[in-house]
Design an enzyme around this catalytic site. Sequence first.
Site, PDB file in Angstrom:
ATOM      1  N   ARG A   1     -75.844  -6.084 -35.918  1.00 52.71           N
ATOM      2  CA  ARG A   1     -75.829  -6.072 -37.387  1.00 52.71           C
ATOM      3  C   ARG A   1     -75.879  -7.465 -37.986  1.00 52.71           C
ATOM      4  NH1 ARG A   1     -70.960  -1.645 -38.474  1.00 52.71           N
ATOM      5  NH2 ARG A   1     -71.717  -0.056 -36.992  1.00 52.71           N
TER       6      ARG A   1
ATOM      7  N   GLU B   1     -68.605  -3.557 -27.307  1.00 48.80           N
ATOM      8  CA  GLU B   1     -69.893  -3.246 -27.928  1.00 48.80           C
ATOM      9  C   GLU B   1     -70.134  -4.209 -29.082  1.00 48.80           C
ATOM     10  OE1 GLU B   1     -71.615   0.126 -30.947  1.00 48.80           O
ATOM     11  OE2 GLU B   1     -70.226   0.800 -29.386  1.00 48.80           O
TER      12      GLU B   1
ATOM     13  N   LYS C   1     -72.526   9.602 -27.944  1.00 49.11           N
ATOM     14  CA  LYS C   1     -71.666   9.058 -28.992  1.00 49.11           C
ATOM     15  C   LYS C   1     -71.651  10.052 -30.157  1.00 49.11           C
ATOM     16  CE  LYS C   1     -71.605   5.226 -32.346  1.00 49.11           C
ATOM     17  NZ  LYS C   1     -72.111   3.870 -32.616  1.00 49.11           N
TER      18      LYS C   1
END
Length: 217
Positions: free
Chosen positions: A53, A49, A137
Amino acid sequence: MSEQMLARQTEIERVLRLAPVVAVVVVQNVEDAVPLARALVAGGIPAVEITLRTPVALDAIRAIASEVEGVEVGAGTVLNARDFHAAAKAGARFAVSPGHSPALLDAADDSDLPYLPGASTASEAMSLAERGYRWQKFFPAVPAGGIEFVKALAAPLPAIGFCTTGGITAQAAAQWLALPNVIAVGGSWLTPANLVADGNWPAIAALAREAAVLARR
């Protein structure tokens, strides 16, 4: 549940079952993306993943998707519909968000890209389940209640499975994976910033090998 949603949920489950840990990675320099992903795959961690950011995150996803064999590269920190569509266009195989919003859920409904939405309360988990999300999640795992909280959700919400992420360490991962409602954990410990900065890919592969053999219930 629609056939499209069922297919997306089946695919996200497949990705989460590839290994007990999903590598959660922040890429600062795009040239690190391919060797880093190759090291993780070599160590037995194929689900990677890349968090959105940094300015190079989408380029990193694009490079990994086109150059690394055996990887399932996803986009993390997907915050809105724009992020979702950009991740799909870059070649991400799945999308992950720290929470969820109506607009983001609508974007996922209009896409074939498998999506792992975030929840941190029983109410949020129930709302996502109503939209067809069997797999979610749980974030931030440690600050939002930790192992005992997630364990307590298993009895009233037995149909929901979590990939728990946020504050989980290599030492604690096995305890999380022992929970009946945890399918995998997200781990940023696999790619320490100092090892990435040094280009120490063998050390990252070694950390991946240790994670790949963690037992889960």
